[in-house]
Scaffold this motif. Structure first.
Motif, PDB file in Angstrom:
ATOM      1  N   PRO A 125     -29.589  15.719 -21.918  1.00 17.71           N
ATOM      2  CA  PRO A 125     -30.733  16.441 -21.660  1.00 17.71           C
ATOM      3  C   PRO A 125     -31.899  15.616 -21.272  1.00 17.71           C
ATOM      4  O   PRO A 125     -32.408  14.839 -21.764  1.00 17.71           O
ATOM      5  CB  PRO A 125     -31.001  17.584 -22.743  1.00 17.71           C
ATOM      6  CG  PRO A 125     -30.053  17.357 -23.675  1.00 17.71           C
ATOM      7  CD  PRO A 125     -29.398  16.265 -23.731  1.00 17.71           C
ATOM      8  N   TYR A 126     -32.614  16.159 -20.027  1.00 17.08           N
ATOM      9  CA  TYR A 126     -33.864  15.721 -19.587  1.00 17.08           C
ATOM     10  C   TYR A 126     -34.887  16.661 -20.221  1.00 17.08           C
ATOM     11  O   TYR A 126     -35.090  16.521 -21.483  1.00 17.08           O
ATOM     12  CB  TYR A 126     -33.798  15.693 -18.183  1.00 17.08           C
ATOM     13  CG  TYR A 126     -33.315  14.586 -17.440  1.00 17.08           C
ATOM     14  CD1 TYR A 126     -33.831  13.621 -17.012  1.00 17.08           C
ATOM     15  CD2 TYR A 126     -31.612  14.559 -17.479  1.00 17.08           C
ATOM     16  CE1 TYR A 126     -33.411  12.372 -16.223  1.00 17.08           C
ATOM     17  CE2 TYR A 126     -31.050  13.378 -16.957  1.00 17.08           C
ATOM     18  CZ  TYR A 126     -31.894  12.431 -16.422  1.00 17.08           C
ATOM     19  OH  TYR A 126     -31.324  11.225 -15.855  1.00 17.08           O
ATOM     20  N   ALA A 127     -35.292  17.631 -19.544  1.00 17.18           N
ATOM     21  CA  ALA A 127     -36.506  18.437 -19.803  1.00 17.18           C
ATOM     22  C   ALA A 127     -37.313  17.979 -20.749  1.00 17.18           C
ATOM     23  O   ALA A 127     -37.964  16.879 -20.609  1.00 17.18           O
ATOM     24  CB  ALA A 127     -35.743  19.676 -20.546  1.00 17.18           C
ATOM     25  N   LEU A 128     -37.738  18.315 -22.015  1.00 16.96           N
ATOM     26  CA  LEU A 128     -38.798  18.135 -22.930  1.00 16.96           C
ATOM     27  C   LEU A 128     -38.173  16.755 -23.702  1.00 16.96           C
ATOM     28  O   LEU A 128     -38.840  16.092 -24.515  1.00 16.96           O
ATOM     29  CB  LEU A 128     -39.499  19.109 -23.857  1.00 16.96           C
ATOM     30  CG  LEU A 128     -40.393  19.945 -23.192  1.00 16.96           C
ATOM     31  CD1 LEU A 128     -40.669  21.014 -24.120  1.00 16.96           C
ATOM     32  CD2 LEU A 128     -41.509  19.197 -22.643  1.00 16.96           C
ATOM     33  N   MET A 129     -36.786  16.591 -23.869  1.00 14.80           N
ATOM     34  CA  MET A 129     -36.353  15.657 -24.854  1.00 14.80           C
ATOM     35  C   MET A 129     -36.529  14.386 -24.102  1.00 14.80           C
ATOM     36  O   MET A 129     -36.528  14.265 -22.944  1.00 14.80           O
ATOM     37  CB  MET A 129     -34.872  16.002 -25.323  1.00 14.80           C
ATOM     38  CG  MET A 129     -34.665  17.124 -25.930  1.00 14.80           C
ATOM     39  SD  MET A 129     -33.054  17.735 -26.507  1.00 14.80           S
ATOM     40  CE  MET A 129     -32.447  16.416 -27.560  1.00 14.80           C
ATOM     41  N   ILE A 130     -36.440  13.175 -24.891  1.00 10.99           N
ATOM     42  CA  ILE A 130     -36.803  12.033 -24.365  1.00 10.99           C
ATOM     43  C   ILE A 130     -35.459  11.345 -23.942  1.00 10.99           C
ATOM     44  O   ILE A 130     -35.411  10.318 -23.085  1.00 10.99           O
ATOM     45  CB  ILE A 130     -37.332  11.119 -25.328  1.00 10.99           C
ATOM     46  CG1 ILE A 130     -38.047   9.755 -24.675  1.00 10.99           C
ATOM     47  CG2 ILE A 130     -36.495  10.691 -26.527  1.00 10.99           C
ATOM     48  CD1 ILE A 130     -38.827   8.947 -25.793  1.00 10.99           C
ATOM     49  N   THR A 131     -34.312  11.715 -24.446  1.00  4.70           N
ATOM     50  CA  THR A 131     -33.066  10.820 -24.258  1.00  4.70           C
ATOM     51  C   THR A 131     -32.635  10.589 -22.940  1.00  4.70           C
ATOM     52  O   THR A 131     -32.288   9.709 -22.653  1.00  4.70           O
ATOM     53  CB  THR A 131     -31.943  11.491 -25.054  1.00  4.70           C
ATOM     54  OG1 THR A 131     -30.700  11.021 -24.914  1.00  4.70           O
ATOM     55  CG2 THR A 131     -31.853  13.182 -24.822  1.00  4.70           C
ATOM     56  N   GLY A 132     -32.483  11.542 -21.843  1.00  4.21           N
ATOM     57  CA  GLY A 132     -32.227  11.535 -20.623  1.00  4.21           C
ATOM     58  C   GLY A 132     -32.979  10.550 -19.984  1.00  4.21           C
ATOM     59  O   GLY A 132     -32.958   9.701 -19.071  1.00  4.21           O
ATOM     60  N   HIS A 133     -34.476  10.756 -19.928  1.00  3.27           N
ATOM     61  CA  HIS A 133     -35.477  10.011 -19.245  1.00  3.27           C
ATOM     62  C   HIS A 133     -35.391   8.658 -19.806  1.00  3.27           C
ATOM     63  O   HIS A 133     -35.665   7.576 -19.139  1.00  3.27           O
ATOM     64  CB  HIS A 133     -36.920  10.602 -19.689  1.00  3.27           C
ATOM     65  CG  HIS A 133     -37.000  12.156 -19.276  1.00  3.27           C
ATOM     66  ND1 HIS A 133     -37.324  12.335 -18.076  1.00  3.27           N
ATOM     67  CD2 HIS A 133     -36.790  13.054 -19.965  1.00  3.27           C
ATOM     68  CE1 HIS A 133     -37.426  13.721 -17.943  1.00  3.27           C
ATOM     69  NE2 HIS A 133     -37.263  14.304 -19.280  1.00  3.27           N
ATOM     70  N   LEU A 134     -35.091   8.135 -21.142  1.00  5.36           N
ATOM     71  CA  LEU A 134     -35.183   6.981 -21.746  1.00  5.36           C
ATOM     72  C   LEU A 134     -34.155   6.039 -21.172  1.00  5.36           C
ATOM     73  O   LEU A 134     -34.315   5.129 -20.596  1.00  5.36           O
ATOM     74  CB  LEU A 134     -35.077   6.937 -23.395  1.00  5.36           C
ATOM     75  CG  LEU A 134     -34.736   5.561 -23.994  1.00  5.36           C
ATOM     76  CD1 LEU A 134     -35.791   4.865 -23.665  1.00  5.36           C
ATOM     77  CD2 LEU A 134     -34.764   6.098 -25.367  1.00  5.36           C
ATOM     78  N   ALA A 135     -32.809   6.816 -20.852  1.00  4.33           N
ATOM     79  CA  ALA A 135     -31.643   5.944 -20.400  1.00  4.33           C
ATOM     80  C   ALA A 135     -31.938   5.854 -18.896  1.00  4.33           C
ATOM     81  O   ALA A 135     -31.571   4.652 -18.406  1.00  4.33           O
ATOM     82  CB  ALA A 135     -30.374   6.869 -20.479  1.00  4.33           C
ATOM     83  N   GLN A 136     -32.590   6.723 -18.158  1.00  3.50           N
ATOM     84  CA  GLN A 136     -32.837   6.417 -16.941  1.00  3.50           C
ATOM     85  C   GLN A 136     -33.868   5.345 -16.678  1.00  3.50           C
ATOM     86  O   GLN A 136     -33.432   4.541 -15.790  1.00  3.50           O
ATOM     87  CB  GLN A 136     -33.356   7.810 -16.068  1.00  3.50           C
ATOM     88  CG  GLN A 136     -33.874   7.554 -14.583  1.00  3.50           C
ATOM     89  CD  GLN A 136     -33.771   8.917 -13.873  1.00  3.50           C
ATOM     90  OE1 GLN A 136     -32.912   9.836 -14.077  1.00  3.50           O
ATOM     91  NE2 GLN A 136     -34.654   9.097 -12.850  1.00  3.50           N
ATOM     92  N   ALA A 137     -34.832   5.218 -17.367  1.00  8.02           N
ATOM     93  CA  ALA A 137     -35.767   4.453 -17.262  1.00  8.02           C
ATOM     94  C   ALA A 137     -35.165   2.990 -17.616  1.00  8.02           C
ATOM     95  O   ALA A 137     -35.599   1.785 -16.920  1.00  8.02           O
ATOM     96  CB  ALA A 137     -36.814   4.491 -18.452  1.00  8.02           C
ATOM     97  N   ALA A 138     -34.344   2.816 -18.636  1.00  9.60           N
ATOM     98  CA  ALA A 138     -33.761   1.413 -18.754  1.00  9.60           C
ATOM     99  C   ALA A 138     -32.749   1.088 -17.891  1.00  9.60           C
ATOM    100  O   ALA A 138     -32.824  -0.179 -17.659  1.00  9.60           O
ATOM    101  CB  ALA A 138     -32.970   1.689 -20.236  1.00  9.60           C
TER     102      ALA A 138
END
Length: 424
Positions: A125-138
Motif C-alpha cells: 500500500p501507498y496511501a498513509l502507510m510508509i511501505t510503498g513510498h519507502l520501496a519506491q524511494a530506495a
C-alpha cells in the motif's frame, strides 16, 4: 552523498558500538526538542542515561497524535504517515528529507542489490502507510524503474499484476509473502507457469508478516527465484535485512536495539521478547527506547556472512499462539505442518477450546495427512476440511479485470446506476 556508514564497513562489534556512541549525542539532542520528551522530564546526555529512561510505547504515540513528538519546524516535514492500525488505533510518523535519505538507504541494503537495470514492482500500500513510498524511494535512489502497483486497490487486481510482471519483464518485487502466492494462483488461472514464464524475475522482496522456512521454500520453488526478507515498521522504517546466508540482521549501525522481556520489563542486547529501538538518524520524530511490541529473538552469535550485526528472528505479535485442548498451537508451527503438504497455497484455521478446525484448498488425502500431523505434533483433535480450488480464494478474485470508477450522475438505459457518485 550520504555520510552514513554502509553495511560493508561493519564487520566487528566494537566498530558498531563506536558508531552508536558517536551518533547518540545528536540523537539525544534531537529528542530534547520534542515536546513529548520534554514533558517527560528531560533527555539524558549519554548511553547510561538512555538506559535509565522509560520505554516509549505505542500508547504514547497514540496519545501524542498527531504532532506531539515533532522535533523540527513543521515546514521541514517532507511526508506524514500512519500505521495500518491492524492491532489498534493507528500511530503517526513523519519525516524530513534528511530522514528520508536514511530510510531509503536502509531499505536499499539488499544483498542481491537494486540496480539501474532493474524493473521494480512495488506491490504494497501507498496511501498513509510508509511501505510503498519507502520501496519506491530506495529503488529510485538506486536508479531502478519503479512500477507502482499498490495493493488493496480495484485498479490493480491480481490478473493485472501477473500481466505487468510478464509484459514488463519485472526483475524485483516488494510485497507481503502471502501476496506472491496469490500471484502464482492468478498466473495459473491465466494459463501461465510461475516458475517458467517469468524468467526476468530475479528476486522477491517480502515483509510485513512472519516468514517461516516452509513458506519461504514454497514461494521460492513456485517462482524459481530468490526470496529476500525485510523487516521494519512505519514508525522506524527498515529495521533489519537479510544477509547472503539467509538470516535477518538488525541495522545496528543505524539504531540501538534492545530486547525487553514483556513479563519482567528487563531489557538486554539479545534474547527473546519485544524489540526496542532507538533510531540514530531521526530529525522530525526522534524515538528513544521505542517498544515496537513485535516479539523477536535476537542473537549475537557469529553468522556465516561475516556481518557483526545482531541476527533477529521475527516471531510476530501472535507468536504466543492459542490454547487448544490444553496445548498451545502457534501459527508458525501450524504453518510448517500445512506447507509440508505438496501444492497447498491457501488455508485457514480456528483454535477452539476443544479442537483445531482447519480448511485448505487440497484433496481429501492432503486433509487426512494434515489431521494426522496435527494429532502427532500437538496431541489435539483436528477437523480438517478439504476444499476444491476456489473454496477459499474464489476464481473471480484471481481473474478480475481492473475496475477504476469515477463519480458520475447520468447513465444510459442499460447501465448500472447503483454506483452513481461513488468510487467503490
Amino acid at each position: 552523498m550520504s555520510d552514513r556508514p554502509e553495511i560493508g564497513d561493519w564487520t566487528d562489534p566494537d566498530g558498531l558500538t563506536a558508531v552508536q556512541d558517536a551518533r547518540l549525542p545528536e540523537t539525544l539532542a534531537a529528542a530534547a526538542r520534542s515536546p513529548f520528551y520534554r514533558a517527560r522530564g528531560g533527555v539524558p546526555v549519554d548511553r547510561a542515561g538512555l538506559a535509565a529512561l522509560p520505554f516509549t510505547t505505542k500508547a504514547d504515540l497514540r496519545d501524542a497524535y498527531p504532532f506531539g513528538l515533532l522535533a523540527v519546524d513543521r515546514r521541514r516535514l517532507a511526508t506524514y504517515h500512519e500505521s495500518s492500525g491492524t492491532t489498534g488505533t493507528p500511530t503517526s510518523s513523519y519525516y524530513t528529507e534528511h530522514d528520508w535519505l536514511d530510510l531509503a538507504e536502509r531499505y536499499a541494503r539488499k544483498w542481491v542489490g537494486i540496480r539501474d537495470t532493474d524493473t521494480f514492482l512495488v506491490r504494497t500500500p501507498y496511501a498513509l502507510m510508509i511501505t510503498g513510498h519507502l520501496a519506491q524511494a530506495a529503488a529510485r535512489m538506486r536508479g531502478a524503474t519503479v512500477v507502482p502497483a499498490d495493493n488493496r486497490s480495484t485498479a490493480m487486481p491480481y490478473a493485472r499484476v501477473v500481466r505487468v510482471l510478464r509484459d514488463l519483464r519485472v526483475t524485483l518485487t516488494w510485497s507481503m509473502p502471502t501476496d506472491t502466492l496469490f500471484w502464482a494462483a492468478a498466473a495459473h488461472a491465466a494459463g501461465l507457469e510461475p516458475a517458467r514464464d517469468f524468467p526476468a524475475l530475479r528476486a522477491l522482496f517480502v515483509g510485513g508478516e512472519p516468514l517461516g522456512p516452509a513458506r519461504r521454500a514454497r514461494i521460492a520453488r513456485l517462482w524459481n527465484t530468490t526470496v529476500v526478507e525485510e523487516y521494519g515498521a512505519t514508525e522506524c522504517g527498515s529495521l533489519a535485512g537479510e544477509c547472503p546466508a539467509g538470516r535477518l540482521h538488525l541495522w545496528a549501525d543505524r539504531a540501538i536495539f534492545e530486547v525487553r522481556d514483556p513479563v519482567t520489563g528487563h531489557a538486554a542486547p539479545a534474547g527473546r521478547g519485544h524489540l526496542v529501538v532507538t533510531p540514530l538518524y531521526r530529525e522530525a520524530m526522534p524515538l528513544l527506547r521505542y517498544d515496537t511490541e513485535d516479539l523477536v529473538e535476537v542473537s549475537d552469535e557469529p553468522c556465516a556472512c561475516g556481518w557483526a550485526l545482531p541476527a533477529v528472528r521475527v516471531l510476530g505479535r501472535g507468536a504466543a499462539g492459542h490454547r487448544v485442548a490444553g496445548v498451545t498451537v502457534t501459527p508458525g508451527d501450524l504453518e510448517e505442518l500445512v506447507l509440508a503438504l505438496p501444492g497447498v497455497l491457501f488455508w485457514r484455521a480456528r483454535a477452539l477450546p476443544d479442537r483445531l478446525v482447519v480448511e485448505l484448498e487440497a484433496d481429501r488425502s492432503a486433509a487426512d495427512a494434515l489431521a494426522g500431523a496435527i494429532r502427532s505434533r500437538y496431541g489435539v483433535p483436528a477437523d480438517v476440511t478439504a476444499l476444491p480450488p476456489g473454496g477459499l480464494v474464489p476464481h473471480h478474485v484471481l481473474t478480475a479485470a481492473p475496475d477504476v470508477v469515477k463519480p458520475r450522475a447520468l447513465f444510459g438505459p442499460d447501465e448500472d446506476w447503483a454506483r452513481a457518485l461513488s468510487y467503490y
